[in-house]
Design a protein around this motif. Structure first.
Motif, PDB file in Angstrom:
ATOM      1  N   PRO A  41     -32.196 120.029 -26.614  1.00 24.25           N
ATOM      2  CA  PRO A  41     -33.254 119.016 -26.700  1.00 24.25           C
ATOM      3  C   PRO A  41     -34.318 119.344 -27.757  1.00 24.25           C
ATOM      4  O   PRO A  41     -34.821 118.455 -28.437  1.00 24.25           O
ATOM      5  CB  PRO A  41     -33.849 118.996 -25.296  1.00 24.25           C
ATOM      6  N   THR A  42     -34.655 120.616 -27.877  1.00 19.56           N
ATOM      7  CA  THR A  42     -35.511 121.067 -28.978  1.00 19.56           C
ATOM      8  C   THR A  42     -34.651 121.920 -29.890  1.00 19.56           C
ATOM      9  O   THR A  42     -34.080 122.926 -29.459  1.00 19.56           O
ATOM     10  CB  THR A  42     -36.709 121.889 -28.461  1.00 19.56           C
ATOM     11  N   HIS A  43     -34.524 121.492 -31.140  1.00 22.04           N
ATOM     12  CA  HIS A  43     -33.768 122.257 -32.135  1.00 22.04           C
ATOM     13  C   HIS A  43     -34.482 122.069 -33.469  1.00 22.04           C
ATOM     14  O   HIS A  43     -34.368 121.034 -34.120  1.00 22.04           O
ATOM     15  CB  HIS A  43     -32.318 121.794 -32.222  1.00 22.04           C
ATOM     16  N   VAL A  44     -35.253 123.074 -33.826  1.00 23.40           N
ATOM     17  CA  VAL A  44     -36.050 123.055 -35.049  1.00 23.40           C
ATOM     18  C   VAL A  44     -35.619 124.228 -35.918  1.00 23.40           C
ATOM     19  O   VAL A  44     -35.346 125.320 -35.411  1.00 23.40           O
ATOM     20  CB  VAL A  44     -37.561 123.153 -34.710  1.00 23.40           C
ATOM     21  N   LEU A  45     -35.533 123.989 -37.217  1.00 24.42           N
ATOM     22  CA  LEU A  45     -35.239 125.047 -38.175  1.00 24.42           C
ATOM     23  C   LEU A  45     -36.533 125.499 -38.827  1.00 24.42           C
ATOM     24  O   LEU A  45     -37.371 124.675 -39.185  1.00 24.42           O
ATOM     25  CB  LEU A  45     -34.281 124.553 -39.262  1.00 24.42           C
ATOM     26  N   GLN A  79     -45.770 124.597 -29.674  1.00 20.69           N
ATOM     27  CA  GLN A  79     -46.039 123.190 -30.009  1.00 20.69           C
ATOM     28  C   GLN A  79     -45.036 122.259 -29.331  1.00 20.69           C
ATOM     29  O   GLN A  79     -45.382 121.170 -28.890  1.00 20.69           O
ATOM     30  CB  GLN A  79     -45.960 123.048 -31.532  1.00 20.69           C
ATOM     31  N   GLU A  80     -43.781 122.707 -29.224  1.00 18.76           N
ATOM     32  CA  GLU A  80     -42.714 121.909 -28.626  1.00 18.76           C
ATOM     33  C   GLU A  80     -42.620 122.087 -27.111  1.00 18.76           C
ATOM     34  O   GLU A  80     -41.733 121.538 -26.467  1.00 18.76           O
ATOM     35  CB  GLU A  80     -41.374 122.269 -29.271  1.00 18.76           C
ATOM     36  N   SER A  81     -43.504 122.900 -26.547  1.00 20.73           N
ATOM     37  CA  SER A  81     -43.585 123.146 -25.098  1.00 20.73           C
ATOM     38  C   SER A  81     -42.303 123.736 -24.512  1.00 20.73           C
ATOM     39  O   SER A  81     -41.870 123.354 -23.426  1.00 20.73           O
ATOM     40  CB  SER A  81     -43.958 121.843 -24.360  1.00 20.73           C
ATOM     41  N   VAL A  82     -41.713 124.696 -25.231  1.00 23.05           N
ATOM     42  CA  VAL A  82     -40.505 125.353 -24.709  1.00 23.05           C
ATOM     43  C   VAL A  82     -40.721 126.844 -24.440  1.00 23.05           C
ATOM     44  O   VAL A  82     -39.764 127.558 -24.140  1.00 23.05           O
ATOM     45  CB  VAL A  82     -39.288 125.149 -25.650  1.00 23.05           C
ATOM     46  N   THR A  83     -41.972 127.294 -24.483  1.00 25.09           N
ATOM     47  CA  THR A  83     -42.208 128.720 -24.235  1.00 25.09           C
ATOM     48  C   THR A  83     -41.959 129.112 -22.793  1.00 25.09           C
ATOM     49  O   THR A  83     -41.659 130.260 -22.503  1.00 25.09           O
ATOM     50  CB  THR A  83     -43.633 129.128 -24.658  1.00 25.09           C
TER      51      THR A  83
END
Length: 119
Positions: A41-45, A79-83
């Motif tokens: 769902p979160t995949h950032v490079l 920032q993406e709230s996945v911590t």
């Protein structure tokens, strides 16, 4: 030469704004953008603006820039709230490991269970 932009590199073209990307964070040295083929769902490079082939090339040639990539990766995760409960930072190194663009990049993956081993 390491660090110099390459005309044949997709990520160098993103840095130069010649190819569009959905940028989520940018500093003087690093750009973070959404993967066009997300695996979570979160995949950032997260990439350095300077061209280095892979993580080892970056670490040997510009360790302070490698630290910037990791710092921004953590900022993007927050920032993406996945911590919480957690996220993964992945550097694929070489074609056999799945690296398809030979400009070092960290994958930030989160938003779902990421069991080990991956796959």
């Amino acid at each position: 030469m390491a660090g110099e932009p390459r005309v044949d590199c997709l990520f160098c073209k993103i840095v130069a704004n010649e190819v569009p990307a959905t940028v989520v964070r940018e500093t003087d040295t690093v750009v973070a953008f959404r993967d066009i083929n997300p695996q979570a769902p979160t995949h950032v490079l997260v990439i350095p603006k300077a061209h280095y082939r892979d993580a080892l090339d970056l670490a040997a040639g510009a360790p302070e820039l490698a630290a910037d990539v990791l710092r921004v990766a953590g900022e993007v995760a927050a920032q993406e709230s996945v911590t919480d409960p957690g996220y993964r930072i992945v550097f694929n190194t070489g074609a056999g490991a799945g690296q398809t663009v030979f400009h070092v990049h960290a994958h930030i993956l989160g938003g779902r269970g990421l069991e080990w081993p991956p796959g």
